[in-house]
Design an enzyme around this catalytic site. Structure first.
Site, PDB file in Angstrom:
ATOM      1  CB  SER A   1      -8.146   3.492   2.534  1.00 29.91           C
ATOM      2  OG  SER A   1      -7.263   2.904   3.454  1.00 29.91           O
TER       3      SER A   1
ATOM      4  CB  SER B   1      -8.261   0.569   5.272  1.00 24.28           C
ATOM      5  OG  SER B   1      -8.884   1.816   5.359  1.00 24.28           O
TER       6      SER B   1
ATOM      7  CE  LYS C   1      -3.870   1.969   2.608  1.00 23.17           C
ATOM      8  NZ  LYS C   1      -4.792   1.795   3.751  1.00 23.17           N
TER       9      LYS C   1
END
Lengths: 96, 477
Positions: free
Chosen positions: B154, B179, B77
């Site tokens: 996310s 997320s 990420k």
């Protein structure tokens, strides 16, 4: 508790948070934060008498290390990510 | 090909790692044009790592025989720092920031032979449930099953590439309030968020320090377990890591376990899409078929108040964390003009997106004198009660079950119509385990209208092994 969310409050909070917001953003945030805080104020219903705050989910202990110098970033490396530098220091905006 | 078989083929030279990595990178580039899963593809780094492995295989094959991730592509990420690779957490204010060091999870994964292929798309600083709140100038990732729909957020890019990659790949994601679980659900993959403190966050661009957890996403429970095994554990550089032994998580997979006790959280089945409910109920039925004892349980306080407590605490922490982005030492900068308040305000206002401003304002407000006790402190007390309620249930149950998301992956045009509050409400299932720092796992349980549905399993602190064992019942094969 219900806070009175108006343009004055949002302006003040934005200023404290070092954010400039436009008139349009201000109006939008007033409306949105009103809705959010009105809904979140239902936390008042929860009886928390005698409850200690929980600031982390698992119990943590202090972790200490020996006070010994270790290798770290060189001054040059630390300054390599910015244009604003002078004589081996970060250069910032004026203080007053 | 299963990841474990792939690793064997790398070790036995049946697959050329350099050739394989070139192909994987080409596939990522192609997918990225269509789906926007990457903020950066680290081609040069990946090829170098592949060449290093190839050389080592020639020189001293034996030294690699215990490497858990040899040759496996791992994406990170964007909030996870990779040395020399632009790491922005999806924000324009960090454009151009190339970290001078690797996050501990990157270091550990590479030590086990992983190949780092790139930085995946995310909501700016992790602020979103659909990965549509990307920073200024960033692209929104698209759902692998329908490009008019969201990936979830996310860690949206992480989940999307995990679903689409044809080569063995495992993703590093991060969860503050859901997320990992949310995008895993919308993209039909396994998403594991470990116990708070199980994995080091040294080198993670932070959102909320009492909430952030780095976790893994894989095509099956085994993959998620394999990467967790490599990255978990105490870290001298991270004082909130837990100093407890790491389990052999992959050993838990497919191991038969009798007498599993499952609590179905009844409140999480109210007011949700009927298609989600149907599939989650099918998932529960599958657990039952495998011998689990199923009971309905009530978890009213977390379901009713978790969302408010979470958003107050998370935005409070975020508002202090984000104070460091001011155009001084790294990331975006401007010509030095005006005094420091004027300069910092200018840089921040120009380069932070709307949702970031909204959350900074909400969090700053909740901590401000006059309001602090009513919001921040109250939320922290409610959090303590939420943790107590979970702990009470884990005396009786191995895992709790709920749907992961209340809806099917929404269309972008539907998301546009939601107010910020309606947006936040989508996290109703995921915020409470995150507040309580409990490990939780999204397992894909079915398809509806060709879109994946996920179910969430939550276990007690440090019970990742148990969670993965139960979750592996949902592995295909």
């Amino acid at each position: 508790m219900k806070a009175k969310v108006d343009e004055k409050l949002i302006e003040h909070v934005a200023d404290v948070a070092r954010l400039k917001i436009s008139e349009k953003e201000k109006k939008q945030f007033v409306k949105e934060l009103k809705e959010i805080l009105d809904t979140f104020s239902k936390l008042d219903e929860v009886d928390t008498k005698g409850i200690d705050v929980s600031l982390q989910p698992v119990e943590l202990k202090n972790v200490l290390r020996e006070d010994k110098a270790k290798e770290c970033l060189s001054q040059e490396e630390a300054l390599s990510l910015t244009q604003n530098k002078k004589d081996g220091y970060f250069k910032g905006p004026r203080a007053i | 090909m299963r990841t474990q078989d792939f690793i064997q083929k790398i070790k036995s030279n049946e697959i050329d790692i350099v050739e394989h990595t070139h192909k994987a990178i080409e596939e990522c580039k192609k997918l990225n044009k269509e789906y926007n899963y990457f903020n950066a593809i680290s081609e040069e780094l990946a090829i170098k790592q592949a060449n290093d492995i190839k050389k080592q295989l020639k020189q001293d094959k034996n030294s690699l025989k215990n490497k858990k991730l040899l040759g496996v592509a791992v994406s990170a990420k964007d909030a996870i720092c990779v040395k020399g690779i632009e790491s922005t957490a999806g924000s324009r204010i960090l454009k151009g920031y190339k970290p001078l060091f690797d996050a501990t999870v990157i270091k550990k994964a590479v030590e086990q032979g992983a190949i780092i292929i790139g930085k995946t798309a995310q909501d700016e600083f992790g602020f979103g449930s659909f990965n549509v709140n990307v920073g200024l100038g960033f692209e929104i990732p698209k759902n692998p099953f329908d490009k008019t729909r969201a990936c979830g957020g996310s860690s949206g890019g992480a989940a999307g590439i995990t679903q689409k990659a044809s080569f063995p790949h495992i993703a590093l994601g991060e969860s503050t309030g859901g997320s990992i679980a949310a995008p895993a659900s919308f993209c039909g993959v396994f998403g594991l968020t470990p116990t708070y403190g199980r994995v080091s966050r040294h080198g993670l661009i932070d959102y909320g320090n009492s909430l952030d957890k780095i976790g893994t996403l894989g095509k099956n429970a085994y993959d998620a377990a394999l990467l967790l095994e490599a990255i978990a554990g105490f870290d001298n550089n991270e004082s909130t890591t837990i100093n407890e032994p790491i389990n052999n998580y992959t050993d838990s997979i497919n191991k038969k376990r009798n007498n599993i006790r499952i609590g179905v959280i009844k409140e999480t089945f109210r007011d949700i899409d009927g298609k989600v409910e149907k599939n989650a109920r099918n998932g529960i039925e599958k657990l039952k078929e495998n011998g689990a004892k199923i009971e309905e349980v009530s978890l009213s306080l977390p379901v009713k108040y978790g969302l408010a407590a979470y958003y107050i605490l998370a935005t409070s922490e975020a508002s202090t964390n984000l104070a460091k982005y001011c155009g001084m030492r790294y990331g975006m900068s401007e010509e030095l003009k005006g005094n420091f308040n004027e300069y910092f305000s200018k840089v921040r206002s120009e380069h932070l997106g709307t949702e970031v401003k909204r959350r900074i304002i909400l969090g700053t407000f909740a901590r401000m004198s006059g309001y602090r006790d009513a919001y921040y402190i109250k939320a922290a007390k409610v959090r303590a009660k939420i943790i107590q309620e979970y702990k009470r249930l884990f005396k009786k149950y191995d895992a709790l079950v709920s749907p992961t998301m209340p809806i099917l992956p929404p269309k972008f045009s539907e998301i546009e119509k939601l107010s910020p509050l309606q947006n936040y409400m989508m996290d109703i299932m995921t915020v409470s385990p995150n507040l309580a720092g409990l490990p939780h796992l999204n397992v894909p349980v079915g398809f509806e209208e060709k879109l994946p549905v996920g179910m969430m399993l939550t276990a007690d602190h440090l019970e990742e092994g148990k969670l993965l064992q139960i979750g592996s019942l949902f592995d295909e094969e």
